[in-house]
Design a protein around this motif. Structure first.
Motif, short mmCIF file in Angstrom:
data_model
loop_
_atom_site.label_atom_id
_atom_site.label_comp_id
_atom_site.label_asym_id
_atom_site.label_seq_id
_atom_site.Cartn_x
_atom_site.Cartn_y
_atom_site.Cartn_z
N GLN A 99 19.81 28.44 -4.76
CA GLN A 99 20.11 29.56 -5.66
C GLN A 99 18.97 29.81 -6.63
OE1 GLN A 99 24.18 28.49 -7.05
NE2 GLN A 99 24.75 30.48 -6.23
N SER A 104 21.07 34.89 -2.26
CA SER A 104 22.39 35.40 -2.62
C SER A 104 23.48 34.47 -2.10
CB SER A 104 22.60 36.80 -2.05
OG SER A 104 22.64 36.75 -0.63
N PRO A 105 24.61 34.38 -2.79
CA PRO A 105 25.70 33.50 -2.37
C PRO A 105 26.20 33.79 -0.96
CG PRO A 105 26.07 34.28 -4.61
CD PRO A 105 24.91 35.06 -4.07
N THR A 126 29.69 29.86 -8.99
CA THR A 126 28.43 30.53 -8.62
C THR A 126 28.59 31.53 -7.48
OG1 THR A 126 27.88 28.65 -7.16
CG2 THR A 126 27.01 28.61 -9.41
#
Length: 449
Positions: A99, A104-105, A126
């Motif tokens: 991260q 991006s997640p 997150t």
């Protein structure tokens, strides 16, 4: 993504076409011979670029998610992130690491089969929603700590062989999948797909046929419960060989076309780790001690391969199983040592064994190999050392982690630009290394300790 970290503490040597990996190793050994003689890696990051191109050519549209535990060095993660590869993380530290690169997640999967509640909460905080699950205990833990989780049911595969019998096995049965779906429905947890894993040591590609067929059964089962499934993770097990990659693709492609055609909207992903990094890193170690072995203490198998008047040597090197050779504790070493110094073709070879610096009975690197007689201060080279060797390492016996020197050829740099990588994003991490010169202390590679 943001690109490279602002505080990245390493550089990548950009080699002109006259320079080779061997030249870089020679230059680094020249420096270390006149300094501390510390073990070091040379990482050819251009090989990551080539592997990614190979993957796209053979396995597209299957998207790769790189398992961070294979090799978490910053050069590897940043190059792969820049190439658009996703990441499979097994811990909070790995999730935080990628991260920090601006990933991006949606491009991160939390894959640890035995998750800590605190780390599930971190993933929730997150925005990392996709994670694997193979038991009702894990399912309830996830439901308590991550209400927005999207689960991939991890199903077991029938890939047990003689080499795999002692390994830990994860994954649930088809029968238990129905129970897990019932639990998920009660707890309000989303199930969005299936994961399986076929070990790289599995020789039976038929295993993929059973696994993909089982995955289809789980998808059909999910429809009964009202789950909208849209992801299939075929796991890792890719050795790095182009032939193996093509063989796997030859088996799975027709099955995917039948069971998961494009019109179903199912995204197929994979977790190639060793595939990307194994061949990209070479390890150089220094001999710190030498002994002649007594006849009554010879390793097994040596007595039958030597003459009575030949000496047998034991060498101790400045890296071992509590460092770069940690995987040796659980599996066979997949590389053999190469002597760096030049020696005559007709020079006699002697039965030898290699040990790490800890003086621990487990710290044996190579039980028996044939080498010319070496001296303290000589160097040995191990190739294919990029997988499972560069994560968090032990501090046993004041172990000093090897330095890492990154390199890339101009041709690989050009291929990165052809792939759409902005030169100004990466250029601050590169510097030019002319061919056939010694690296001076001022111009040498920066290192990641």
């Amino acid at each position: 993504m943001k690109g490279f970290l602002e505080d990245a503490n390493y550089s990548i040597g950009l080699l002109d076409e006259g320079a080779t990996l061997a030249d870089v190793i020679d230059n680094c050994i020249y420096e270390h011979t006149h300094a501390e003689k510390r073990a070091f890696y040379v990482g050819d990051l251009g090989k990551l670029v080539k592997k990614n191109i190979q993957w796209r050519n053979v396995m597209a549209p299957i998207k790769p998610f790189y398992p961070v535990r294979c090799n978490s060095t910053p050069g590897v993660l940043e190059i792969l992130g820049t190439l658009g590869v996703g990441f499979a993380c097994s811990s909070k530290s790995e999730m935080a690491l990628v991260q920090d690169l601006g990933i991006s997640p949606e491009n991160i999967i939390y894959t640890n089969p035995c998750k800590q509640a605190s780390q599930i909460k971190y993933a929730a905080k997150t925005g990392i929603n996709i994670m694997t699950c193979d038991s009702d205990i894990e399912l309830k833990k996830i439901a308590r700590n991550h209400p927005n989780a999207k689960l991939l049911l991890h199903i077991a595969t029938e890939d047990i062989s003689a080499d795999e019998e002692m390994n830990m096995k994860f994954g649930t049965t088809l029968k238990n999948c129905r129970h897990l779906m019932e639990c998920a429905k009660e707890l309000g947890v989303q199930i969005v797909g299936v994961k399986f894993h076929v070990s790289g040591s599995c020789k039976e590609l038929q295993t993929y046929i059973h696994a993909i067929s089982d995955a289809r059964c789980v998808f059909d089962m999910a429809e009964e419960f009202g789950f909208k499934m849209n992801m299939l993770d075929i796991g890792g097990g890719f050795t790095g060989s182009e032939l193996q990659l093509e063989e796997v693709n030859h088996v799975i492609r027709p099955l995917l076309d039948v069971y998961f055609p494009k019109e179903t909207g199912v995204n197929v992903i994979a977790e190639p780790g060793c595939y990307y990094v194994s061949s990209a890193f070479t390890l150089a170690v220094n001999i710190i001690a030498k002994k002649t072995v007594e006849c009554d203490k010879l390793p097994s198998g040596v007595e039958q391969t030597r003459n009575d008047d030949e000496p047998v040597f034991t060498y101790y090197i400045n890296d071992g199983v509590y460092g770069s050779f940690a995987s040796k504790l659980s599996e066979k070493l997949n590389t053999i040592p190469e002597v760096h110094k030049k020696y005559k073709e007709d020079e006699p070879l002697f039965a030898s064994s290699l040990w790490g610096p800890s003086c621990d009975e487990l710290d044996q690197i190579v039980e028996n190999c044939l080498l010319p007689e070496l001296s303290v201060g000589d160097w040995l080279i191990f190739d294919n050392m990029g997988s499972g060797t560069l994560g968090e390492q032990s501090t046993f016996n004041d172990y000093q982690r090897p330095l890492i020197y990154y390199m890339m050829s101009f041709s690989d740099w050009d291929e990165m630009q052809d792939a759409g990588i902005a030169a100004d994003t990466l250029m601050k991490n590169f510097f030019f290394v002319p061919s056939c010169i010694q690296l001076s202390p001022e111009d040498r590679f920066s290192t990641a300790a």
